[in-house]
Motif scaffolding. Structure first.
Motif, PDB file in Angstrom:
ATOM      1  N   ALA A  76       0.781  -1.253   0.066  1.00  0.00           N
ATOM      2  CA  ALA A  76       0.141   0.023  -0.070  1.00  0.00           C
ATOM      3  C   ALA A  76       1.030   1.306   0.104  1.00  0.00           C
ATOM      4  CB  ALA A  76      -0.953   0.121   1.358  1.00  0.00           C
ATOM      5  N   ALA A  77       1.857   1.299   0.821  1.00  0.00           N
ATOM      6  CA  ALA A  77       2.684   2.357   0.871  1.00  0.00           C
ATOM      7  C   ALA A  77       3.588   2.827  -0.430  1.00  0.00           C
ATOM      8  CB  ALA A  77       3.812   2.147   2.129  1.00  0.00           C
ATOM      9  N   LEU A  78       4.215   1.457  -1.065  1.00  0.00           N
ATOM     10  CA  LEU A  78       4.872   1.733  -2.377  1.00  0.00           C
ATOM     11  C   LEU A  78       3.764   2.091  -3.511  1.00  0.00           C
ATOM     12  CD1 LEU A  78       7.462   1.575  -3.903  1.00  0.00           C
ATOM     13  CD2 LEU A  78       6.656  -1.107  -4.183  1.00  0.00           C
ATOM     14  N   TYR A  79       2.365   1.570  -3.340  1.00  0.00           N
ATOM     15  CA  TYR A  79       1.630   2.014  -4.466  1.00  0.00           C
ATOM     16  C   TYR A  79       1.182   3.500  -4.408  1.00  0.00           C
ATOM     17  CZ  TYR A  79      -2.836   1.144  -7.268  1.00  0.00           C
ATOM     18  OH  TYR A  79      -3.636   1.450  -8.479  1.00  0.00           O
ATOM     19  N   GLY A  80       0.960   3.740  -3.084  1.00  0.00           N
ATOM     20  CA  GLY A  80       0.699   5.208  -3.006  1.00  0.00           C
ATOM     21  C   GLY A  80       1.665   6.067  -3.101  1.00  0.00           C
ATOM     22  N   VAL A  81       2.950   5.787  -3.089  1.00  0.00           N
ATOM     23  CA  VAL A  81       3.911   6.503  -3.623  1.00  0.00           C
ATOM     24  C   VAL A  81       4.208   6.599  -5.041  1.00  0.00           C
ATOM     25  CG1 VAL A  81       6.736   6.624  -3.864  1.00  0.00           C
ATOM     26  CG2 VAL A  81       5.517   6.266  -1.460  1.00  0.00           C
ATOM     27  N   ILE A  82       3.849   5.396  -5.834  1.00  0.00           N
ATOM     28  CA  ILE A  82       3.750   5.501  -7.125  1.00  0.00           C
ATOM     29  C   ILE A  82       2.631   6.349  -7.830  1.00  0.00           C
ATOM     30  CG2 ILE A  82       3.263   4.031  -9.101  1.00  0.00           C
ATOM     31  CD1 ILE A  82       4.708   1.860  -7.821  1.00  0.00           C
ATOM     32  N   ILE A  83       1.572   6.289  -7.098  1.00  0.00           N
ATOM     33  CA  ILE A  83       0.137   7.237  -7.513  1.00  0.00           C
ATOM     34  C   ILE A  83       0.586   8.748  -7.478  1.00  0.00           C
ATOM     35  CG2 ILE A  83      -1.830   7.923  -7.081  1.00  0.00           C
ATOM     36  CD1 ILE A  83      -2.704   4.837  -6.431  1.00  0.00           C
ATOM     37  N   GLY A  84       1.282   8.857  -6.324  1.00  0.00           N
ATOM     38  CA  GLY A  84       1.707  10.357  -5.615  1.00  0.00           C
ATOM     39  C   GLY A  84       2.789  10.849  -6.776  1.00  0.00           C
ATOM     40  N   ALA A  85       3.815  10.062  -7.101  1.00  0.00           N
ATOM     41  CA  ALA A  85       4.931  10.365  -8.102  1.00  0.00           C
ATOM     42  C   ALA A  85       4.272  10.809  -9.370  1.00  0.00           C
ATOM     43  CB  ALA A  85       5.769   9.464  -7.951  1.00  0.00           C
ATOM     44  N   THR A  86       3.554  10.001  -9.742  1.00  0.00           N
ATOM     45  CA  THR A  86       2.980  10.232 -11.278  1.00  0.00           C
ATOM     46  C   THR A  86       1.693  10.591 -11.379  1.00  0.00           C
ATOM     47  OG1 THR A  86       1.831   7.932 -11.056  1.00  0.00           O
ATOM     48  CG2 THR A  86       4.243   7.828 -11.856  1.00  0.00           C
ATOM     49  N   LYS A  87       0.859  10.651 -10.341  1.00  0.00           N
ATOM     50  CA  LYS A  87      -0.401  11.281 -10.349  1.00  0.00           C
ATOM     51  C   LYS A  87      -1.366  10.580 -11.270  1.00  0.00           C
ATOM     52  CE  LYS A  87       0.697  16.149  -9.520  1.00  0.00           C
ATOM     53  NZ  LYS A  87       0.665  17.461  -9.676  1.00  0.00           N
ATOM     54  N   HIS A  88      -1.283   9.366 -11.309  1.00  0.00           N
ATOM     55  CA  HIS A  88      -1.960   8.211 -12.044  1.00  0.00           C
ATOM     56  C   HIS A  88      -1.893   6.918 -11.413  1.00  0.00           C
ATOM     57  CE1 HIS A  88      -2.342  11.062 -15.528  1.00  0.00           C
ATOM     58  NE2 HIS A  88      -1.184  11.065 -15.643  1.00  0.00           N
ATOM     59  N   GLU A  89      -3.161   6.313 -11.611  1.00  0.00           N
ATOM     60  CA  GLU A  89      -3.246   4.762 -11.086  1.00  0.00           C
ATOM     61  C   GLU A  89      -2.673   3.977 -12.193  1.00  0.00           C
ATOM     62  OE1 GLU A  89      -7.248   4.331 -10.544  1.00  0.00           O
ATOM     63  OE2 GLU A  89      -7.267   5.497  -8.594  1.00  0.00           O
ATOM     64  N   ILE A  90      -1.942   3.238 -11.666  1.00  0.00           N
ATOM     65  CA  ILE A  90      -1.180   2.285 -12.905  1.00  0.00           C
ATOM     66  C   ILE A  90      -1.644   0.823 -12.635  1.00  0.00           C
ATOM     67  CG2 ILE A  90       0.933   1.373 -13.529  1.00  0.00           C
ATOM     68  CD1 ILE A  90       2.153   4.073 -12.694  1.00  0.00           C
ATOM     69  N   GLY A  91      -1.938   0.112 -13.519  1.00  0.00           N
ATOM     70  CA  GLY A  91      -2.723  -1.324 -13.340  1.00  0.00           C
ATOM     71  C   GLY A  91      -1.674  -2.145 -13.180  1.00  0.00           C
ATOM     72  N   TYR A  92      -0.424  -2.153 -13.657  1.00  0.00           N
ATOM     73  CA  TYR A  92       0.373  -3.106 -13.409  1.00  0.00           C
ATOM     74  C   TYR A  92       1.028  -2.962 -11.737  1.00  0.00           C
ATOM     75  CZ  TYR A  92       1.147  -3.890 -18.298  1.00  0.00           C
ATOM     76  OH  TYR A  92       0.842  -3.897 -19.542  1.00  0.00           O
ATOM     77  N   ALA A  93       0.927  -1.812 -11.149  1.00  0.00           N
ATOM     78  CA  ALA A  93       1.290  -1.821  -9.639  1.00  0.00           C
ATOM     79  C   ALA A  93       0.090  -2.516  -8.955  1.00  0.00           C
ATOM     80  CB  ALA A  93       1.145  -0.207  -9.538  1.00  0.00           C
ATOM     81  N   ALA A  94      -1.044  -2.320  -9.483  1.00  0.00           N
ATOM     82  CA  ALA A  94      -2.325  -3.054  -8.783  1.00  0.00           C
ATOM     83  C   ALA A  94      -2.187  -4.444  -8.851  1.00  0.00           C
ATOM     84  CB  ALA A  94      -3.740  -2.660  -9.195  1.00  0.00           C
ATOM     85  N   VAL A  95      -1.535  -4.947 -10.079  1.00  0.00           N
ATOM     86  CA  VAL A  95      -1.356  -6.453 -10.024  1.00  0.00           C
ATOM     87  C   VAL A  95      -0.003  -6.928  -9.204  1.00  0.00           C
ATOM     88  CG1 VAL A  95      -0.462  -8.185 -11.689  1.00  0.00           C
ATOM     89  CG2 VAL A  95      -2.168  -6.596 -12.475  1.00  0.00           C
ATOM     90  N   GLY A  96       0.631  -6.284  -9.169  1.00  0.00           N
ATOM     91  CA  GLY A  96       1.731  -6.235  -8.058  1.00  0.00           C
ATOM     92  C   GLY A  96       1.316  -6.369  -6.778  1.00  0.00           C
TER      93      GLY A  96
END
Length: 190
Positions: A76-96
């Motif tokens: 959750a922390a890593l996924y949130g950092v990815i969303i915060g840095a890119t300002k987009h939700e990324i499907g591959y990250a949700a799979v991960g």
């Protein structure tokens, strides 16, 4: 009638003949620490040993759930950092996110039938909190406040922003993460 004494036989070396007078005992190969067990067989040089029996299946629900919770918090922390840095939700990250949680649950807990369901629930919660962390990071950049202030002191505002930005793709990522968690748990428990 006269009896004749049996002819003396030379003593047998340990590498040849029966052991201790037992014609059924087998000899240990040179250098073996223990003699073969009765009824067993001695492996011949160059012969293949039979395959080892499969490891017993693990079935530890508590350890599996604990490993999945730790993985869910980190994901959750890593996924949130990815969303915060890119300002987009990324499907591959949700799979991960889902797969990492399922992998942790399956590897640690084994084949317990509750683990895939627990992994799905934790994956859904992890994706949700990851998205909230991302929203809080974006809000912190926009307002100039610290992340902790936005996330903890204004959590209701973060949730409201998440609801306003949620679209069908957001919920698709929930489904992807849940599926990845379920299948990851099943694959890891084999």
């Amino acid at each position: 009638m006269s009896q004749s004494a049996p002819s003396p036989q030379p003593p047998q070396s340990p590498q040849s003949g029966p052991v201790g007078g037992n014609p059924y005992a087998q000899q240990a190969p040179a250098g073996a620490p223990y003699p073969p067990q009765p009824g067993g067989y001695a492996a011949q040089p160059g012969a293949f040993a039979p395959p080892a029996p499969p490891a017993p299946g693990r079935n530890n629900l508590v350890l599996g759930v604990l490993a999945a919770v730790v993985a869910a918090v980190a994901a959750a922390a890593l996924y949130g950092v990815i969303i915060g840095a890119t300002k987009h939700e990324i499907g591959y990250a949700a799979v991960g996110v889902g797969f990492v949680i399922g992998l942790a649950a399956g590897k640690a807990g084994g084949r317990n039938p509750v683990l895939p369901i627990a992994a799905v629930v934790l994956a859904l919660a992890s994706v949700y909190f990851g998205q909230l962390v991302g929203e809080a990071m974006i809000g912190a950049k926009d307002t100039g406040l610290s992340f902790s202030t936005v996330f903890f002191d204004h959590f209701d505002v973060v949730q409201k922003a998440w609801k306003e930005e949620a679209d069908p793709l957001t919920f698709l990522f929930f489904g992807i993460a849940g599926f990845a968690a379920f299948s990851g748990t099943k694959k890891a428990a084999r």
